[in-house]
Design an enzyme around this catalytic site. Sequence first.
Site, PDB file in Angstrom:
ATOM      1  N   LYS A   2      82.992  31.265  74.787  1.00  0.00           N
ATOM      2  CA  LYS A   2      83.181  30.610  73.616  1.00  0.00           C
ATOM      3  C   LYS A   2      84.167  29.587  73.431  1.00  0.00           C
ATOM      4  CE  LYS A   2      79.633  33.248  71.268  1.00  0.00           C
ATOM      5  NZ  LYS A   2      79.350  34.319  70.283  1.00  0.00           N
TER       6      LYS A   2
ATOM      7  N   LYS B 212      71.815  29.232  81.644  1.00  0.00           N
ATOM      8  CA  LYS B 212      71.156  30.518  80.644  1.00  0.00           C
ATOM      9  C   LYS B 212      70.752  29.792  79.230  1.00  0.00           C
ATOM     10  CE  LYS B 212      72.834  33.941  77.279  1.00  0.00           C
ATOM     11  NZ  LYS B 212      72.848  33.821  76.132  1.00  0.00           N
TER      12      LYS B 212
ATOM     13  N   LYS C 200      71.375  28.786  72.167  1.00  0.00           N
ATOM     14  CA  LYS C 200      71.518  27.836  71.181  1.00  0.00           C
ATOM     15  C   LYS C 200      72.865  26.979  71.407  1.00  0.00           C
ATOM     16  CE  LYS C 200      70.420  31.678  68.729  1.00  0.00           C
ATOM     17  NZ  LYS C 200      70.513  32.630  67.906  1.00  0.00           N
TER      18      LYS C 200
HETATM   19  P1  ADP Z   1      72.085  32.525  71.836  1.00  0.00           P
HETATM   20  O1  ADP Z   1      72.865  32.694  73.156  1.00  0.00           O
HETATM   21  O2  ADP Z   1      71.026  31.680  71.690  1.00  0.00           O
HETATM   22  O3  ADP Z   1      73.143  32.104  70.699  1.00  0.00           O
HETATM   23  P2  ADP Z   1      71.994  34.988  70.636  1.00  0.00           P
HETATM   24  O4  ADP Z   1      73.483  35.286  71.178  1.00  0.00           O
HETATM   25  O5  ADP Z   1      71.854  34.947  69.354  1.00  0.00           O
HETATM   26  O6  ADP Z   1      71.339  33.614  71.609  1.00  0.00           O
HETATM   27  O7  ADP Z   1      71.224  36.312  71.399  1.00  0.00           O
HETATM   28  C1  ADP Z   1      70.125  37.064  70.583  1.00  0.00           C
HETATM   29  C2  ADP Z   1      69.541  37.957  71.608  1.00  0.00           C
HETATM   30  O8  ADP Z   1      68.873  37.378  72.514  1.00  0.00           O
HETATM   31  C3  ADP Z   1      70.643  38.882  72.347  1.00  0.00           C
HETATM   32  O9  ADP Z   1      69.957  40.150  72.766  1.00  0.00           O
HETATM   33  C4  ADP Z   1      70.783  38.093  73.644  1.00  0.00           C
HETATM   34  O10 ADP Z   1      71.020  38.821  74.733  1.00  0.00           O
HETATM   35  C5  ADP Z   1      69.250  37.544  73.797  1.00  0.00           C
HETATM   36  N1  ADP Z   1      69.255  36.348  74.628  1.00  0.00           N
HETATM   37  C6  ADP Z   1      69.763  35.119  74.407  1.00  0.00           C
HETATM   38  N2  ADP Z   1      69.541  34.091  75.155  1.00  0.00           N
HETATM   39  C7  ADP Z   1      69.058  34.740  76.215  1.00  0.00           C
HETATM   40  C8  ADP Z   1      68.308  34.366  77.369  1.00  0.00           C
HETATM   41  N3  ADP Z   1      68.674  33.199  77.824  1.00  0.00           N
HETATM   42  N4  ADP Z   1      67.823  35.365  78.251  1.00  0.00           N
HETATM   43  C9  ADP Z   1      67.728  36.397  77.940  1.00  0.00           C
HETATM   44  N5  ADP Z   1      68.106  37.045  76.589  1.00  0.00           N
HETATM   45  C10 ADP Z   1      69.014  36.076  75.795  1.00  0.00           C
END
Ligand code: ADP
Length: 335
Positions: free
Chosen positions: A115, A195, A198
């Site tokens: 981050k 990956k 957001k």
């Molecule tokens: P982001 O990376 O979009 O901010 P979050 O951190 O809010 O997503 O993730 C919320 C949940 O979704 C977590 O359990 C995270 O591991 C899962 N997750 C987020 N992006 C992915 C992805 N590309 N593939 C699999 N799981 C994901």
Amino acid sequence: MTSSPQRILSGIQPSGMAHLGNYFGAIRQYVELQEQGEALYFIADFHALTTMQDRQRLPQMVRDLALDYLALGLDPNKAVLFRQSDVPEVCELTWLLSTCTGLGLLERATSYKDKVARGIKPRAGLFFYPVLMAADILIYGTNVVPVGKDQVQHIEMTQDMADSFHAAYDCEVFVRPEARLVQSAAVVPGIDGQKMSKSYDNTIAIFAEGKPLKKRVMSIVTDSKGVDEAKDPETCNAYLIYKLVATPEQAAEMAQRLSAGGYGYGDAKKALLQAIDERFGDARERRRELVAQPDYVDDVLAAGAKHARRLAQEVVGKAREAVGLRGAPVGDLRA
Ligand code: ADP
Ligand code: TRP
């Protein structure tokens, strides 16, 4: 081993539109697991403050995520849905855990480094985020934490923090949590092949539809092979996402067509668009119905908070006693 049902817990930050990575990596498992134990799912609004500081937008983002959870099949009769900030005891436990958490453990967190590398300000809250997450997990006596791969390190850190607390205060207060991953969807790729996240502006939102959805799907990055050429499905981002959204038979058919040649990336994207519409059509409908019932969502969150808070107060009371504090603060209604 106890014979009580498994307690399942997870959370998502309300920091943007929920996307296919969130669904296949996390939310789909939540819905399956609500049938198998005592499930608690929350909206991690305290955590969201580490990257998003916007008083005007936060309430709507929280509500949107609640709607997403409910529309995608989370059933308030089977699972507890609540806002993280409705259980302030997690901040109390965060502090108690921090008193025996090594700085080195936090310094090894890859998500913090990622981050900061992406330009997010290196504030103490961002660095401390895994301790708050450990408190989230330990405060509910969680056995199982369904998450995507990026969160597994945080669950391992939670185990370490629980061990350090038990060793430092010579006690046995917390349950040891385990991460639960869906291997086939541990890392869902985004439209650029990285990956899906957001923070990378590469997502396909679960509830996008019509033109915006089409624009997103059509901009999935591919190589420059022409329609006639044979293509490796495993390097085709549209196929990798399709594989999750479509049925196994449909996925096998697309793989075979790509390998054979005569099937272009544009064709694969169109098929993906159609599969998304089919897969999430009912959920879109449910979401529209829920938007029209704001009181229902408020009631679900209020009931969820009450339930979660009761569980949290019990564990935090034990943790307070374990360190030599009163089980509840003077004047507190818990006392
Ligand atoms: P982001 O990376 O979009 O901010 P979050 O951190 O809010 O997503 O993730 C919320 C949940 O979704 C977590 O359990 C995270 O591991 C899962 N997750 C987020 N992006 C992915 C992805 N590309 N593939 C699999 N799981 C994901
Ligand atoms: N850190 C998680 C994420 O960004 C969200 C989260 C906060 C969480 N507390 C949690 C997930 C506890 C599982 C368990 O995705």
